[in-house]
Design an enzyme around this catalytic site. Structure first.
Site, PDB file in Angstrom:
ATOM      1  N   SER A 111       1.049  -1.100  -0.072  1.00 31.74           N
ATOM      2  CA  SER A 111       0.226  -0.003   0.300  1.00 31.74           C
ATOM      3  C   SER A 111       1.002   1.277   0.066  1.00 31.74           C
ATOM      4  CB  SER A 111      -0.948  -0.093   1.418  1.00 31.74           C
ATOM      5  OG  SER A 111      -1.515   1.063   1.298  1.00 31.74           O
ATOM      6  N   TYR A 140      -8.057  14.063   2.012  1.00 30.79           N
ATOM      7  CA  TYR A 140      -7.095  15.159   1.170  1.00 30.79           C
ATOM      8  C   TYR A 140      -8.004  15.720  -0.004  1.00 30.79           C
ATOM      9  CZ  TYR A 140      -3.752  12.507   3.921  1.00 30.79           C
ATOM     10  OH  TYR A 140      -2.895  12.065   4.696  1.00 30.79           O
TER      11      TYR A 140
HETATM   12  C1  531 Z   1      -3.173   6.809   7.510  1.00 25.40           C
HETATM   13  C2  531 Z   1      -4.714   6.851   7.225  1.00 25.40           C
HETATM   14  C3  531 Z   1      -5.455   6.069   7.010  1.00 25.40           C
HETATM   15  C4  531 Z   1      -6.830   6.387   6.885  1.00 25.40           C
HETATM   16  C5  531 Z   1      -7.444   7.518   6.858  1.00 25.40           C
HETATM   17  C6  531 Z   1      -6.602   8.691   7.323  1.00 25.40           C
HETATM   18  C7  531 Z   1      -5.318   8.506   7.528  1.00 25.40           C
HETATM   19  N1  531 Z   1      -2.355   7.379   6.850  1.00 25.40           N
HETATM   20  C8  531 Z   1      -2.790   7.961   5.564  1.00 25.40           C
HETATM   21  C9  531 Z   1      -1.504   8.631   4.639  1.00 25.40           C
HETATM   22  C10 531 Z   1      -0.845   9.634   5.534  1.00 25.40           C
HETATM   23  C11 531 Z   1      -0.481   9.143   6.692  1.00 25.40           C
HETATM   24  C12 531 Z   1      -1.609   8.360   7.620  1.00 25.40           C
HETATM   25  C13 531 Z   1      -1.936   8.968   3.473  1.00 25.40           C
HETATM   26  O1  531 Z   1      -3.064   8.510   2.830  1.00 25.40           O
HETATM   27  C14 531 Z   1      -1.079   9.859   2.480  1.00 25.40           C
END
Ligand code: 531
Length: 362
Positions: A28, A188
């Site tokens: 992932s 995002y």
């Molecule tokens: C963890 C995350 C998972 C699901 C929802 C929000 C956050 N990750 C996601 C990452 C950045 C760090 C945290 C990204 O999707 C870029």
């Protein structure tokens, strides 16, 4: 039985367009926050390269920003300039040499941009401490610890961001990437347009479902036009905001249908990230149902991700047609050789011969 009747399993190849993954296991995209002005470093070569050696079928590089202000943190990967191409290309050559397919996730962090590295606390950076103006569909902050109120994107700026995604896709192609993923999830920018929680616009990009998906569809359409039809073109979504009145699975199923008509080959189904106080029932495979329902009701290939750690569990997901691909995140941080260990446990060692240098150990 003819091949088409044999239930697929974890070590069955997956062919999408002209690309074949040696198995159903993918790395992932995971932020490493280790780039300098967006440029990949030795860390990324070792981090991604070792998981290709470890036997993954697909290695998706972390969220890679399409513009500097689209980064989550100053340490994020970027592909907004041609200088980013060769460092990524070198990593992709290594990944391919070791039998995996290199992918990348193109991203814009929206109102969650301009943040500290997680190990510095992850809060928004002050403007006088390396921070920058965040941009979003509406001037609504995410919430603790990301409290900066973003500036509302004008329609001209929306077009500019879409052009940034297109330019980034062209650069990704130049790096030898064979699997493209647009990051429309995790709170995002694109997700901020999709969700009525974060999108309070009154123009053609806000209000109705049709308006809220417009940014995602337009961006997908624009990138599709420059991404080769023979290479997999995919999108990660958050299937639900985990809150009443937010983005939810039914809207995700309809969005998936629309993305399929725009030429998307697979939906990577995650969830959450847009509502700070949402209560998410995190647990082993807690997001599989989203991949399963979207795969069945939208008739499109899906990937599942989320707390999957056991080989038998990953194998069951594929055997029962719940998803076409299983992505591992933190489990791959703990164990780069997870696919080799899984092959042993599932009696599929012959599907994953070790590199010559390591043959004596496997
Ligand atoms: C963890 C995350 C998972 C699901 C929802 C929000 C956050 N990750 C996601 C990452 C950045 C760090 C945290 C990204 O999707 C870029």
């Amino acid at each position: 039985m003819s091949n088409s009747n044999i239930a697929a399993h974890l070590f069955q190849p997956l062919t999408i367009k002209s690309v074949t993954l040696r198995n159903r296991i993918g790395v992932s995209p995971m932020c490493e926050y280790s780039s300098e002005d967006g440029v990949a470093t030795d860390w990324h070569l070792v981090h991604l390269g070792s998981r290709a050696v470890g036997g993954a079928g697909l290695v998706i590089a972390e969220a890679t920003a399409v513009s500097p202000e689209g980064r989550i943190t100053p340490g994020d990967a970027g592909i907004w300039a041609d200088k980013h191409i060769e460092p990524i290309a070198r990593i992709n050559r290594f990944i391919k040499q070791h039998g995996a397919v290199p992918g990348i996730q193109l991203a814009h962090a929206g109102r969650k941009a301009s943040a500290q590295l997680p190990w510095q606390g992850g809060a928004h950076l002050a403007d006088d401490n390396g921070g920058w103006q965040t941009l979003a569909p509406s001037a609504v902050a995410f919430g603790d610890p990301l409290n900066k109120i973003p500036r509302t994107l004008t329609e001209t700026e929306i077009l500019q961001v879409q052009n940034n995604f297109v330019a980034a896709a062209k650069r990704a192609l130049a790096t030898g990437i064979e699997w493209l993923e647009l990051h429309f999830a995790h709170g995002y920018l694109a997700h901020e347009f999709l969700s009525p929680i974060s999108n309070q616009r009154t123009d053609k990009y806000g209000g109705t479902f049709e308006n809220r998906i417009r940014f995602a569809l337009e961006t997908t359409h624009a990138v599709r036009a420059v991404w080769p039809d023979k290479l997999p073109f995919t999108v990660r979504i958050s299937a639900t905001d985990w809150i009443d009145g937010g983005w939810d699975l039914n809207q995700s199923i309809e969005l998936a249908r629309r993305l399929k008509t725009e030429g998307v080959d697979l939906i990577d189904c995650s969830s959450g990230g847009n509502v700070a106080l949402a209560k998410i029932p995190v647990g082993a495979g807690y997001q599989i149902e989203f991949a399963e329902k979207i795969r069945r009701e939208a008739g499109i290939s899906t990937a599942t991700v989320g707390m999957i750690t056991e080989p038998t569990h990953a194998d069951e997901i594929i055997r029962n047609g719940r998803a076409d691909l299983v992505l591992l995140a933190r489990e791959f941080l703990r164990e780069p050789y997870w696919p080799r260990i899984a092959a042993e446990k599932l009696g599929q060692k012959d599907k994953l011969p070790p590199p010559n240098q390591y043959a004596r150990a496997w």
